[in-house]
Design an enzyme around this catalytic site. Structure first.
Site, short mmCIF file in Angstrom:
data_model
loop_
_atom_site.label_atom_id
_atom_site.label_comp_id
_atom_site.label_asym_id
_atom_site.label_seq_id
_atom_site.Cartn_x
_atom_site.Cartn_y
_atom_site.Cartn_z
N ASP A 110 -3.00 -2.70 -0.42
CA ASP A 110 -4.15 -1.92 -0.95
C ASP A 110 -5.15 -1.36 0.02
O ASP A 110 -5.12 -2.24 1.24
CB ASP A 110 -4.75 -2.52 -2.06
CG ASP A 110 -5.33 -1.63 -3.04
OD1 ASP A 110 -5.21 -0.36 -2.77
OD2 ASP A 110 -5.90 -1.92 -4.22
C1 BGC Z 1 -6.69 1.29 -5.14
C2 BGC Z 1 -5.04 1.55 -5.34
C3 BGC Z 1 -4.74 2.87 -4.72
C4 BGC Z 1 -4.98 2.91 -3.45
C5 BGC Z 1 -4.58 4.29 -2.82
C6 BGC Z 1 -7.12 1.74 -3.88
O1 BGC Z 1 -8.33 1.92 -3.51
O2 BGC Z 1 -7.11 0.16 -5.47
O3 BGC Z 1 -4.75 1.35 -6.80
O4 BGC Z 1 -3.36 3.04 -5.18
O5 BGC Z 1 -6.45 2.84 -3.39
O6 BGC Z 1 -5.32 5.32 -3.69
#
Ligand code: BGC
Length: 733
Positions: A277
């Site tokens: 993430d």
């Molecule tokens: C979130 C994810 C997301 C990723 C990409 C993160 O901050 O927790 O769920 O897919 O960003 O945007």
């Protein structure tokens, strides 16, 4: 799966054709180029959703062949430009994999996921994902970071809006449906995309509901509440997984070998690749399990984390780590091969521009049939929780006062994190009602903002209410209060809205609350004071039309809650599938001292899991267990009659719960193990059959194995988690 059959290589190892193509390509790649595939970057000008922005000059990195994937590219044109750069200017011309969060629709926005889940409709959920995928490919994307399979029991956590509620079985069924919808039968088709199961694992269990907070739980809790939903999505064929921000058993997920390798690949048989993430590799420094970025990269690489989302740690340190013998080249090969194999499956090597292309975004989005589906999904997501004196549906000629901060807001229909939505496109509630009731006197007054009074707002709203026969009043929270980084320690209706509500209530006019929210809220006071309560969630692009469908009676509401609404915040976390404890409060009014209860508050929630009304009533009878004496390994068959005993046609969700009477570990009082959504005409009955499989009776046993046990079971089938019609069966050894 591509059409190419699995090939047997040697006598034991099985690799498919795409894997072989990946191996062949890798034979030509330098170590640096292999590491290149493990990097995901955002463009320099992109929105930053974490502490650090992109640490590199992306265009140069692409030319070096060091960018395997990109996220958050904000236009179809730029996607083509970046892809051209990769294909034409890097040594091997390996195409970039473009990803984005397409979580509840792409350009056609659907209700937030918690709303979609309240439809209890896997086929409809699959259709949402299919449409989202088709629109995403028109943009140029081949990958979505969805579904969010995190099962959540704490409404303080803002991301409950992105998931499918509190139940592992239901969340698993809907997550699997989303994977099928995104990926279709052929991942290489130009209108399907790669799905990503997130956030692995147990991200929703953040302590105190505060996003990014630490997670600590027993293995039993993890395996019973959290793992089933991720597993269902992986079993449905998802070929990517995202590691979560939280630590898990003391080790951050992005560096947790047990999670990412032993469990995910070993036990669950996952064959795709894992992406971190956003900046979660770097964040292991803040978790204080590594001292610097290089150690963070080392931990993540060795844990089996294939792709580094935005940190640039793999880019900077992986080669050095291999040279120093801290990460093996074989490990880099494994990680790279997983990614390339998926790129082959997506057809990117056959045509790097398969996704996207001139004009597709304008031509292939917001299609009339997509908008019609968005309307159906929105009305299926709305949950009617109170309808005294049949205040709904409206009779036809009423004068209507539509009041509240979301009354005429298009943008507040959209919900959280819909990057490609046009916030001006949705149908507002006011617009939807005016279109449906063109001859009615409808007055619309905002009354206040979500959090602040507006000058003269209350008096205008009160005047509108006085001149109306019925008040439809939006209460709740704006888009920005659901989703990531939107935790709340107070889930009451905000003060400004409470003041407005009191004033409108004092007019004595019948009120129907339209609760606009991405999470359960504490609304006991408001709910008690009104005739009607409809949870609309943030209903998406067709929100206003869907609302009009429901209040007019053109559509009979059928949404059922997938998350408990607490009576007050002190009850949180609260969920239907709790355990008895050693000192259960056996009745809601038992005030004995030494039992498990609050001195201040009932144990029961305001609205329980599964609840939801329709404009008709359903009756359950003739519950029959067809084989009440089964053996381990056998399926138990149960049958019930469901009747529409009201005056309108409608849809009902028949819900089946089981209770394992005695287990080697403590078992929940009841657990959802089946549901069927059926359509019944007024006066019509249907027989509904359920299978209770050995898997659905399985749990994490005292000996720490997963499986079923012999013994007695109760089965309940009915309208919601209170279902009282009971059957019994026994499982013999
Ligand atoms: C979130 C994810 C997301 C990723 C990409 C993160 O901050 O927790 O769920 O897919 O960003 O945007």
């Amino acid at each position: 799966m591509t059409a190419v059959a699995l090939m047997v290589v040697g006598c034991t190892e099985k690799r498919d054709a795409d894997e072989l193509r990946a191996e062949k390509l890798m034979a030509k790649m330098t170590l640096a180029e292999k590491i290149g595939q493990l990097n995901q970057f955002v463009p320099q000008n992109s929105i930053v959703t974490g502490p650090d922005g992109s640490p590199v000059d992306v265009k140069n990195v692409i030319k070096e062949g060091m960018c395997g994937s990109m996220l958050n590219v904000w236009s179809p044109k730029e996607i083509i430009e970046y892809q051209k750069l990769a294909v034409d200017s890097s040594r091997l011309g390996i195409p970039i994999l473009f990803g984005h969060d397409i979580i509840h629709g792409c350009r056609t926005t659907f209700p937030e996921n918690i709303g979609i889940s309240c439809s209890w409709d896997p086929a409809m959920t699959e259709e949402v994902a299919r449409i989202s995928a088709a629109e995403a490919t028109a943009f140029g994307l081949a990958w979505t970071f969805s579904p969010m399979c995190d099962v959540a029991i704490d409404p303080r956590w803002g991301r409950v809006s992105e998931g499918s509620g509190e139940d592992p079985y239901l969340s698993g069924q809907l997550s699997a449906a989303m994977v099928r919808g995104y990926q279709g039968d052929d991942l290489s088709a130009g209108n399907t995309i790669l799905s990503c199961v997130k956030h692995f694992a147990a991200y929703s269990a953040a302590e105190a509901g505060r996003d990014y907070n630490t997670v600590d739980m027993s293995e039993m809790m993890f395996r019973e509440r959290h793992l089933p939903s991720y597993k269902a999505a992986i079993d449905a064929g998802a070929l990517s997984v995202m590691s979560s921000f939280n630590d898990f058993d003391g080790i951050p997920a992005s560096g947790n070998k047990w999670l990412l390798t032993d469990l995910l690949r070993g036990e669950l048989g996952f064959k795709g690749f894992v992406v971190s993430d956003y900046s979660s590799i770097n964040e292991m420094i803040n978790h204080r399990v590594v001292a610097d970025k290089k150690e963070a990269a080392e931990l993540a690489l060795n844990a089996g984390l294939n792709m580094d989302m935005v940190d640039g740690d793999y880019y900077k340190f992986a080669e050095e780590l291999v040279r120093e013998g801290r990460v093996s080249e074989a490990q880099i090969d494994r990680l790279c091969k997983d990614i390339l194999t998926v790129k082959f499956k997506l057809g990117l090597f056959d045509d790097p521009f398969r996704y996207g292309g001139e004009g597709r975004w304008e031509k292939e989005t917001w299609l009339p049939e997509y908008l019609e589906t968005a309307r159906k999904v929105a009305r299926s997501s709305m949950v009617l929780l109170k309808n005294e004196g049949e205040v709904l549906p409206l009779k036809g000629s009423e004068r209507i006062a539509l009041i509240g901060p979301a009354a005429d807001s298009r943008s507040e229909m959209t919900g959280t994190w819909v990057g490609f939505a046009d916030y001006n496109k949705p149908v507002s509630f006011f617009e939807g009602l005016k279109a449906r009731f063109p001859h009615n006197d409808i007055k619309c007054e905002k009354g206040c903002d979500f959090f602040d009074p507006i000058e003269g707002g209350i008096s205008k709203a009160v005047a509108a209410a006085r001149g109306a026969d019925v008040v439809l009043m939006t209460l709740g929270l704006p888009n920005a209060y659901s989703g990531e980084a939107a935790s709340m320690a107070n889930i009451d209706i905000p003060f400004a809205q409470k003041e407005l509500f009191k004033a409108v209530k004092a007019t004595g006019k019948p009120i129907v609350i339209l609760l606009v929210t991405g999470r359960p809220m504490t609304i006991a006071e408001e709910s008690d004071a009104v005739a009607g309560l409809l949870v609309t969630w943030h209903p998406g692009i067709m929100g206003g039309t869907a609302l009009a469908d429901i209040v007019s009676g053109d559509c009979n509401p059928s949404g059922r809650l997938t998350m408990t609404f607490p009576l007050c915040l002190g009850q949180v976390p609260i969920h239907y599938n709790a355990k008895s404890t050693g000192r259960p409060r056996k009745t809601p009014t038992n005030n004995a001292k030494y039992v498990s209860r609050y001195m201040s508050t009932p144990n029961e929630p305001l609205f329980a899991f599964g609840e939801g009304l329709s404009y008709t009533e359903f009756a359950y009878s003739d519950l029959e267990v067809l084989n009440p004496e089964a053996k381990l390994g056998e399926t138990v068959k149960v049958r019930i009659k469901v009747s529409n005993v009201g005056k309108r046609d409608g849809e009902e969700v028949a819900q089946l719960y089981i209770r394992d009477v005695i287990g080697s570990r403590t078992r929940p009082d009841r657990e959802l193990k089946g549901f069927k959504k059926i359509s019944l005409k007024a006066g019509e009955s249907a027989t509904v059959d359920f299978d209770i499989t050995p898997e659905s009776r399985s749990f994490f046993r005292a000996d720490k194995t997963w499986g079923e046990e012999a013994g007695d079971f109760d089965v309940f089938i009915g309208h919601d988690s209170h279902a009282s019609l009971k059957g019994i069966f026994t499982i013999a050894k």
